[in-house]
Design an enzyme around this catalytic site. Structure first.
Site, PDB file in Angstrom:
ATOM      1  CE  LYS A 115      40.644  40.475  49.614  1.00  0.00           C
ATOM      2  NZ  LYS A 115      41.920  41.074  49.295  1.00  0.00           N
ATOM      3  CE  LYS A 196      37.452  38.062  42.229  1.00  0.00           C
ATOM      4  NZ  LYS A 196      37.947  39.323  42.576  1.00  0.00           N
ATOM      5  CE  LYS A 199      45.828  37.493  45.878  1.00  0.00           C
ATOM      6  NZ  LYS A 199      46.840  38.294  45.243  1.00  0.00           N
TER       7      LYS A 199
END
Ligand code: AMP
Ligand code: TRP
Length: 326
Positions: A115, A196, A199
């Protein structure tokens, strides 16, 4: 007999996708209905502040996730439902756990690395500290089991490490929690089955609120593999294997029966049937969600908030005594 405690949460930070459902939410409902656990399910709203948002968006995302929990089948009659931010003990325990957490442990976390990307220095401290707040969420309730997808395993390992460390320094206080996985701990993306479903890559997601036409179109476009056989083989047929998993977990038909049923049939027929299974499974959820107003959802979570606050506050008194604050 006292039932073991089970807890889990999801961040209100965007639309739920089928990976969230098959890896987590569907399992929350089954575990709640099994009657084997004392269940707590919460909205991880504090965690979700680590990503960009506007206050208006955030409020809407929280209400939407509350309605999704109820529509999926979580029930205030069977589980304690609450919003993380309504219970100050979560942040309070996170602070105390911060003081026994080495920076190196957090720097290693895959989710933080992904992230923050190249910008670790400009990433917010909350993103770095995210796993410690998650450890607090879990340890506060003497939790035995945590149903999550496998991307959360590293965070739960930290919760166990912190529990052990605290216990050995201050005396037995916390239980070491274990992760519970479904048979779909990592659903892959529709457009790229090597990645994977997430979102952060909406192009590969099937969202729980997608209309039937959208579901059919997305599954029609889903990346499949070379060859023609409908066979489960993660290595050489990741696309077809992912679709078999989706079908099987929603229809309840085993993968080997599906392989038999589709022997000699083409990918197009199979994809069409997967789409119908998804449409049917989500129709109930979507219809239920329409009937749940934000006001009704908030009321259910407020009631659960009162119940869990009592448990959490009691645990905080124990923790504060152990460390010498009171
Ligand atoms: P998040 O949206 O990150 O809050 O995730 C909510 C829950 O869904 C967590 O338990 C995740 O581990 C799980 N999850 C997220 N993506 C997937 C996926 N692709 N497959 C299975 N579980 C997932
Ligand atoms: N980190 C989890 C996720 O991204 C959400 C979460 C926060 C959670 N606290 C938790 C899950 C405690 C289980 C238990 O999905």
């Amino acid at each position: 007999m006292i039932k073991p405690v089970l807890i889990s949460g999801i961040q209100p930070s965007g639309k739920l996708h089928l990976g969230n459902y098959l890896g987590a939410l569907k399992n929350f409902v089954e575990l709640q209905n099994s009657g084997k656990y004392r269940c707590f399910f919460f909205i991880a709203d504090l965690h979700s502040l680590t990503e960009s948002y506007t206050p208006k968006e955030k409020k809407a995302q929280i209400e939407d996730l509350m309605r999704s929990y109820l529509a999926a089948g979580l029930s205030p009659a069977k589980a304690t439902l609450f919003a993380q931010s309504s219970i100050p003990a979560h942040s309070e325990l996170a602070w105390i756990l911060n003081t026994i957490t080495p920076m190196g442990e957090l720097r290693r976390m895959t989710q933080f690395k992904e992230k923050s990307g190249e910008g670790a220095e400009s990433a917010n401290v909350g993103l770095f500290d995210y796993p410690v707040l998650m450890a607090a969420d879990v340890l506060l309730y003497d939790t035995a089991a945590v149903p999550v997808g496998d991307d959360q395993d590293q965070h739960l390992e930290l919760a166990r490490t912190l529990a052990r460390k605290f216990n050995s320094r201050f005396g037995k206080t916390f239980i070491e929690p274990k992760a519970l996985h479904t048979n779909v701990p990592r659903l892959m993306s529709l457009d790229d089955p090597q990645k994977k479903m997430s979102k952060s890559r909406p192009a590969g997601c099937l969202f729980l609120d997608d209309a039937p036409a959208e579901i059919r179109a997305k599954l029609g476009r889903a990346t499949t593999d070379s060859g023609r056989e409908i066979k489960y083989d993660e290595k050489s047929k990741p696309g077809i294997s992912n679709l078999l998993l989706i079908h099987s977990s929603l229809s309840g038909v085993s993968i080997s029966s599906l392989e038999k049923k589709y022997a000699g049939k083409g990918y197009a027929d199979f994809k069409r049937d997967v789409a119908e299974v998804v449409v049917k499974a989500l129709a109930l959820y979507q219809a239920a969600k329409k009937k749940i107003s934000p006001t009704k959802a908030c009321a259910a979570f407020a009631k659960g908030g009162n119940a869990s606050a009592k448990i959490a506050e009691k645990k905080m008194v124990e923790v504060k005594k152990k460390v010498g604050l009171i």
